[in-house]
Write a protein that holds these residues in place. Structure first.
Motif: not given
Ligand code: HEM
Lengths: 545, 330
Positions: B35-39, B86-89, B94-101, B132-142
């Protein structure tokens, strides 16, 4: 009130929006002018904001310093340790922040401000709800969102279709246009929310003025009658009738605590269970209740809760002649919950001779630590031991005193006992008699609470959440559609939208409406062989909502 | 008096859960890097108009030739620094999120109870919500550009959690043995996670706002600060999460007081934990008011938001360790 900058001139909002904080104070106005200025300042958003900050800031000392509402004992300890500072802190009510005059001043001002803000707002809204959507402005081009397109349908049809496209809007026809508005519930929710806060405050005040809260300690086998003198500590409200408490009685049949015995969490409490029998009044039937941490007893409108527990070692004391002069379980207070090392005092005033007093330490699971000191290593009573220090003389019992403290000024120490296990007897020096550690009981500390405002307060809080959801998520917005016949015989449609919140989201929605209207008119004219309109489908992609 | 062994802990599940948390942290760290590289090096790309993205003048997507649209806004169109990384990130996150879940589920299975009963578990759950909120914001608000800003506090908190707060899975103290745990604690955790994302967006806003001000003075702003989306957009996203979290927090506080009424005999007793959740509530209410008050919208309101999140964190850490109260799970 709302000093937000909206691009449009929203008549109703402007009318009730004198922005007092922006203007200077009144110049050469009489008392009435001053009064109005104070009132406007008080009911301005800026003042509300500052008062909110003060409310938060003022609460901070209430969390850092011990508070009487939370624990009188902690305050007493603090005062003992910081005598000089405490005088000053007390002067500013810093041990009673939440009932102090200065904190009350903050929240009362806030609530006056709130009432002054919300009541006029509620009246305005009541009128707005009954009013028709405002007339269509002459020049729609100045609105934040404007779309124009042409159609072969007649102006009448366009306006007719607009009504069906504007679902959920209140629609009003004005000549060649319709004016539509929706989202009234936002304002209603805002009023509901702020009123609920007022109601909540009133409920809390009523509860504390008429209710009471009291603590008592019951050793296994003891009973309690709900009267003022039976309490160890009682906190009635200003207007509570303390002579007319609910006449219930409670008996503690048994108490059981269980603890985790091994692993990382050794010593952590696992459950507490108190078996009670109780009677709602002296005449009623006896009933049973199992009192646990999340399972209070409700009797005659009073809630009884389990607060804590501890040990009450039992002692027999004999005087110099060998007569039994004391045989009782004595509640000891624990120092901390991981070991339940407990301190207590045994007072034996009637020995036939000089008074006897003992200061004791109870170790539920006694063991030697690495330095060879005797400590308790577990809260459960696996290896209960007691050590005592005996005093003889005058305990000063004529004055009221705490049962947990021994006044030794008028007494002479007889020395310390050996470590005593259950059944051990210590023959006191100087032929003063003997004391036997005969066993232990457990005790439970209970709290009773009568607060008639519990349910009204919950109701007000629930209404506040409902109002909040409405005010945060309903978006008030207006749409106008004007349809005029052009010189070439086609109809010019102009659709304008104005949202009061979230410009981006609203514009996306207005565009959706435009496309739906255009699409509907187009597909209708496709069915109509007389027009020669482009049969392209309107695209509806492009919005990630 | 009875004693029990330290609960029927399922060792396989317990060790699986401990492995998963490490995997999660490593994954998030990798995502943060991407993400940092993308930014910093991505290409500035226009975002689609949408729920929170402004519809730029004459630039409504999906407008067809027949419809002429004019939008009055003084806000430029939304742009963000983007690249494939960024897309890879996002995928890695999302993978980390699944681990967390999976970590939370296995831990719940290991202890045989709801998996939020102590500080460690609260922190982990709150971070999961934030991601989760970050993923949601990426999907819904780009709003992928928030990735780095959200993952920094998440990694910090997870680090603190693993290093200092960790305890083995086990049973709960009696006060927490209640059906109110899933209700009250979940509400507070979810609100806390959303407040965290809002605070992160708020800080991003402050950076972007500064950059804009410097640009207005003719200075050149380089690095991530110079490539952020418009401050207005960041502010809207930050506000959006408050809109979600504030009512939930309100509900959580109410549920907590109902529970306190059941457990301790009073619904509100000014215990330090209660005092600080009240303080946070008042601060966020002040934030909402500030946004509606002339002269407060913008950086001032955002600072209130940031302070609000600090009080949430203070409540979380300091109150459990510094003050004695009924709410001690430490
Ligand atoms: C106990 C204190 C208060 C609390 C907790 C509180 C809370 C809130 C909340 C959560 C909102 C919703 C904000 C939004 O729509 O984005 C709001 C809106 C509002 N409050 Fe309060 N409020 C309080 C006191 C006051 C006072 C004293 C006033 C009057 C001076 C006031 C006037 C308003 C107004 C005018 C709005 C609407 C703002 C808008 O249109 O966006 N509030 N309040």
């Amino acid at each position: 009130m709302s000093t937000r900058t909206t691009e449009n001139a929203d008549g109703a909002e402007q009318a009730r929006t004198p922005d007092p904080a922006a203007g200077p104070g009144p110049k050469g106005l009489g008392p009435a002018g001053w009064g109005r200025w104070v009132w406007r300042t008080l009911t301005s958003m800026r003042t509300a904001l500052i008062l909110l900050f003060m409310l938060a800031l003022g609460a901070i000392p209430g969390s850092i310093l011990p508070q009487n509402v939370v624990s009188v004992d902690e305050v007493a300890t603090y005062v003992r340790e910081n005598p000089e500072l405490s005088v000053w802190l007390d002067r500013f009510h810093l041990f009673d922040v939440f009932s102090s005059p200065w904190y009350a001043a903050i929240y009362l001002l806030l609530f006056v401000s709130l009432a002054g803000c919300v009541i006029p707002r509620a009246l305005v809204h009541a009128r707005a709800v009954r009013a028709r959507p405002v007339a269509t402005p002459r020049n729609l081009g100045r609105m934040p969102y404007v779309a124009r397109f042409g159609t072969g349908a007649s102006p009448e049809t366009v306006l007719e279709r607009s009504r069906s496209v504007l679902k959920g809007y209140r629609v009003e026809r004005y000549g060649d246009s319709v004016s539509a508005e929706t989202g009234y519930l936002r304002e209603a929710g805002n009023v509901l929310f702020h009123f609920s806060l007022l109601a909540l405050l009133l409920a809390l005040a009523a509860g504390s003025f008429f209710g009471y809260r009291g603590n008592m300690l019951l050793v296994e086998g003891d009973g309690f009658a709900n009267t003022l003198p039976s309490y160890d500590a009682i906190y009635p409200g200003h207007w509570t009738d303390t002579d007319a408490f609910e006449p219930f009685t409670i008996h503690l049949d048994s108490f059981e605590a269980s603890f985790i015995d091994d692993g990382d969490l050794r010593g952590q409490a696992e459950s507490y269970v108190a078996e009670l029998s109780y009677k709602e009044s002296p005449e009623s039937e006896e009933e049973q209740h199992t009192l646990e941490v999340n399972h209070p007893l409700s009797v005659d409108g009073v809630q009884v809760y389990l607060l804590g527990h501890g040990y009450a070692p039992q002692f027999e004391v004999r005087n110099a002649d060998g007569d039994l002069v004391f045989d009782q379980a004595v509640p000891f207070l624990h120092r901390e919950t991981m070991t339940y090392t407990s301190d207590g005092v045994v007072k034996v005033p009637d020995t036939g001779g000089e008074e006897l007093g003992f200061v004791g330490v109870f170790l539920p699971t006694a063991a030697e630590d690495s330095e060879g000191e005797l400590v308790s290593t577990f809260p459960g009573a696996e290896n209960p031991m007691v050590t005592l220090e005996a005093y003889q003389g005058d305990m000063g019992m004529v004055d009221p005193q705490s049962v947990y403290q021994l006044r030794t000024e008028g007494m002479e120490s007889l020395g310390e006992s050996p470590v005593m296990a259950v059944g051990d007897t210590w023959e006191l020096p100087d032929e003063a008699g003997s004391i036997t550690f005969t066993g232990y009981k457990e005790y439970a500390t209970l709290q009773s609470n009568r607060d008639g405002a519990r349910l009204p307060a919950l109701g007000a809080a629930t209404a506040a959440v409902a109002g909040l959801l409405l005010t945060l998520f309903v978006r008030p917005r207006r749409v106008w559609v004007r349809a005029t016949r052009g010189e070439d015989g086609t109809t010019r449609v102009e659709l304008a939208g104005l949202g009061k919140t979230e410009v981006a989201g609203d514009n996306a929605e207005f565009h959706e409406i435009t496309k739906r209207l255009a699409g509907r008119l187009r597909s209708e004219s496709d069915d109509n062989p007389h027009t020669t309109s482009d049969p392209r489908e309107s695209t509806t992609r492009g919005s990630d909502r | 008096m009875t004693y029990t062994l330290a609960g029927p802990v399922d060792e396989t599940m317990a060790s699986a859960s401990d492995t998963l948390i490490i995997a999660m942290i490593v994954t998030y760290a990798a995502a943060l890097f991407l993400f940092a590289i993308e930014a910093a090096y991505g290409r500035r790309t226009r975002l689609r108009a949408g729920r929170l993205m402004p519809v730029g003048a004459g630039s409504v997507e999906g407008a067809d030739d027949d419809i002429e649209v004019s939008v009055r806004t003084d806000e430029g169109e939304a742009q963000a620094s983007q690249s494939v990384l960024g897309r890879i990130a996002l995928g890695v996150t999302a993978l980390g999120f699944v681990f967390g879940l999976a970590q939370i589920i296995t831990r719940g299975l290991a202890a045989g109870r709801w998996p939020w009963g102590n500080m460690f578990e609260f922190v982990v759950a709150m971070c999961l919500v934030a991601v989760g909120a970050l993923l949601y914001a990426s999907w819904r608000y780009q709003a992928r550009f928030l990735g780095a800003f959200v993952l920094v506090p998440v990694l910090l908190l997870l680090g603190i959690g693993v290093r200092w707060l960790y305890v083995d899975p086990g049973p709960l103290i009696p006060a927490l043995q209640s059906y109110w745990v899933p209700i009250h604690v979940s509400a507070v955790i979810i609100a806390g996670g959303a407040f965290m994302v809002s605070g992160a967006a708020g800080i991003t806003y402050l950076v972007a706002h500064r950059a804009e001000a410097r640009r207005a003075l003719g200075e050149k702003v380089v690095g991530i600060a110079g490539r952020l989306p418009s401050p207005e957009l960041l502010d809207r996203i930050s506000h959006r999460f408050i809109l979600f979290a504030f009512p939930l927090w309100t509900f959580g506080v109410i549920a907590g007081s109902v529970w306190a009424d059941e457990a301790w005999g009073r619904f509100w007793g000014w215990d330090p934990k209660e005092v600080w959740s009240f303080i946070s509530w008042v601060i966020y209410a002040a934030y909402l008011h500030a946004r509606a008050t002339g002269g407060w919208r913008g950086p001032k309101a955002t600072w209130i938001n940031v302070i609000g999140f600090l009080t949430v964190m203070f409540n979380f850490f300091a109150v459990n360790y510094m003050f004695s109260g009924l709410h001690s799970y430490a």
